[in-house]
Design a protein around this motif. Structure first.
Motif, PDB file in Angstrom:
ATOM      1  N   UNK A 282      -5.850  -4.526  -5.971  1.00  0.00           N
ATOM      2  CA  UNK A 282      -4.653  -4.149  -6.718  1.00  0.00           C
ATOM      3  C   UNK A 282      -4.926  -2.857  -7.498  1.00  0.00           C
ATOM      4  N   UNK A 283      -3.936  -1.991  -7.538  1.00  0.00           N
ATOM      5  CA  UNK A 283      -4.061  -0.727  -8.252  1.00  0.00           C
ATOM      6  C   UNK A 283      -3.596  -0.881  -9.698  1.00  0.00           C
ATOM      7  N   UNK A 284      -3.777   0.169 -10.459  1.00  0.00           N
ATOM      8  CA  UNK A 284      -3.292   0.177 -11.840  1.00  0.00           C
ATOM      9  C   UNK A 284      -1.784  -0.044 -11.851  1.00  0.00           C
ATOM     10  N   UNK A 285      -1.078   0.622 -10.937  1.00  0.00           N
ATOM     11  CA  UNK A 285       0.369   0.450 -10.843  1.00  0.00           C
ATOM     12  C   UNK A 285       0.729  -0.975 -10.446  1.00  0.00           C
ATOM     13  N   UNK A 286      -0.054  -1.577  -9.567  1.00  0.00           N
ATOM     14  CA  UNK A 286       0.182  -2.953  -9.170  1.00  0.00           C
ATOM     15  C   UNK A 286       0.045  -3.909 -10.345  1.00  0.00           C
ATOM     16  N   UNK A 287      -0.963  -3.679 -11.179  1.00  0.00           N
ATOM     17  CA  UNK A 287      -1.148  -4.507 -12.379  1.00  0.00           C
ATOM     18  C   UNK A 287       0.013  -4.309 -13.349  1.00  0.00           C
ATOM     19  N   UNK A 288       0.464  -3.065 -13.486  1.00  0.00           N
ATOM     20  CA  UNK A 288       1.600  -2.791 -14.366  1.00  0.00           C
ATOM     21  C   UNK A 288       2.861  -3.491 -13.856  1.00  0.00           C
TER      22      UNK A 288
ATOM     23  N   UNK B 169       8.492   5.264  -4.999  1.00  0.00           N
ATOM     24  CA  UNK B 169       8.851   5.803  -3.706  1.00  0.00           C
ATOM     25  C   UNK B 169       7.716   5.567  -2.741  1.00  0.00           C
ATOM     26  N   UNK B 170       8.039   5.301  -1.500  1.00  0.00           N
ATOM     27  CA  UNK B 170       6.997   5.083  -0.476  1.00  0.00           C
ATOM     28  C   UNK B 170       6.332   6.402  -0.155  1.00  0.00           C
ATOM     29  N   UNK B 171       5.055   6.314   0.165  1.00  0.00           N
ATOM     30  CA  UNK B 171       4.297   7.518   0.558  1.00  0.00           C
ATOM     31  C   UNK B 171       4.564   7.850   1.995  1.00  0.00           C
TER      32      UNK B 171
ATOM     33  N   UNK C  59       0.845  -1.205   0.000  1.00  0.00           N
ATOM     34  CA  UNK C  59       0.000   0.000   0.000  1.00  0.00           C
ATOM     35  C   UNK C  59       0.876   1.249   0.000  1.00  0.00           C
ATOM     36  N   UNK C  60       1.968   1.238   0.766  1.00  0.00           N
ATOM     37  CA  UNK C  60       2.827   2.424   0.827  1.00  0.00           C
ATOM     38  C   UNK C  60       3.481   2.727  -0.519  1.00  0.00           C
ATOM     39  N   UNK C  61       3.586   1.716  -1.373  1.00  0.00           N
ATOM     40  CA  UNK C  61       4.155   1.915  -2.706  1.00  0.00           C
ATOM     41  C   UNK C  61       3.082   2.021  -3.790  1.00  0.00           C
ATOM     42  N   UNK C  62       1.833   2.149  -3.347  1.00  0.00           N
ATOM     43  CA  UNK C  62       0.681   2.335  -4.240  1.00  0.00           C
ATOM     44  C   UNK C  62       0.451   1.152  -5.187  1.00  0.00           C
TER      45      UNK C  62
ATOM     46  N   UNK D 116       2.742  -7.215 -14.710  1.00  0.00           N
ATOM     47  CA  UNK D 116       2.934  -7.522 -16.127  1.00  0.00           C
ATOM     48  C   UNK D 116       4.317  -7.119 -16.623  1.00  0.00           C
ATOM     49  N   UNK D 117       5.140  -6.546 -15.738  1.00  0.00           N
ATOM     50  CA  UNK D 117       6.497  -6.164 -16.112  1.00  0.00           C
ATOM     51  C   UNK D 117       6.587  -4.800 -16.774  1.00  0.00           C
ATOM     52  N   UNK D 118       5.504  -4.034 -16.748  1.00  0.00           N
ATOM     53  CA  UNK D 118       5.491  -2.709 -17.364  1.00  0.00           C
ATOM     54  C   UNK D 118       6.006  -1.620 -16.418  1.00  0.00           C
ATOM     55  N   UNK D 119       6.148  -1.943 -15.132  1.00  0.00           N
ATOM     56  CA  UNK D 119       6.557  -0.961 -14.147  1.00  0.00           C
ATOM     57  C   UNK D 119       7.747  -1.513 -13.372  1.00  0.00           C
ATOM     58  N   UNK D 120       8.795  -0.735 -13.290  1.00  0.00           N
ATOM     59  CA  UNK D 120       9.981  -1.110 -12.535  1.00  0.00           C
ATOM     60  C   UNK D 120       9.800  -0.593 -11.101  1.00  0.00           C
ATOM     61  N   UNK D 121       9.698  -1.502 -10.148  1.00  0.00           N
ATOM     62  CA  UNK D 121       9.455  -1.127  -8.760  1.00  0.00           C
ATOM     63  C   UNK D 121      10.592  -0.295  -8.169  1.00  0.00           C
TER      64      UNK D 121
END
Length: 57
Positions: free
Chosen positions: A37-43, A55-57, A22-25, A46-51
């Motif tokens: 799961x958020x849009x960013x979580x889905x990305x 940044x943590x909130x 949650x802190x990483x959205x 699927x490998x579309x987003x590099x964790x």
């Protein structure tokens, strides 16, 4: 995983991990131990987003 003898986990462990996500959205807390799961979580999944770029909130 729950049926496997190789994986041991507790509700507290899962809750702690979800709170971290949650802190990483990557997840959103809906209440009463329910997360979505958020849009960013889905990305991320699927490998579309590099964790590393999150940044943590």
């Amino acid at each position: 995983m729950a049926d496997s003898d190789r994986v041991r986990f507790s509700r507290q462990h899962i809750n702690a991990r979800c709170k971290t996500l949650v802190t990483y959205r990557l997840l959103i807390h809906l209440g009463n131990g329910v997360y979505d799961i958020t849009r960013e979580g889905k990305q991320y999944l699927t490998g579309e987003l590099d964790a590393r770029n999150l940044g943590a909130e």
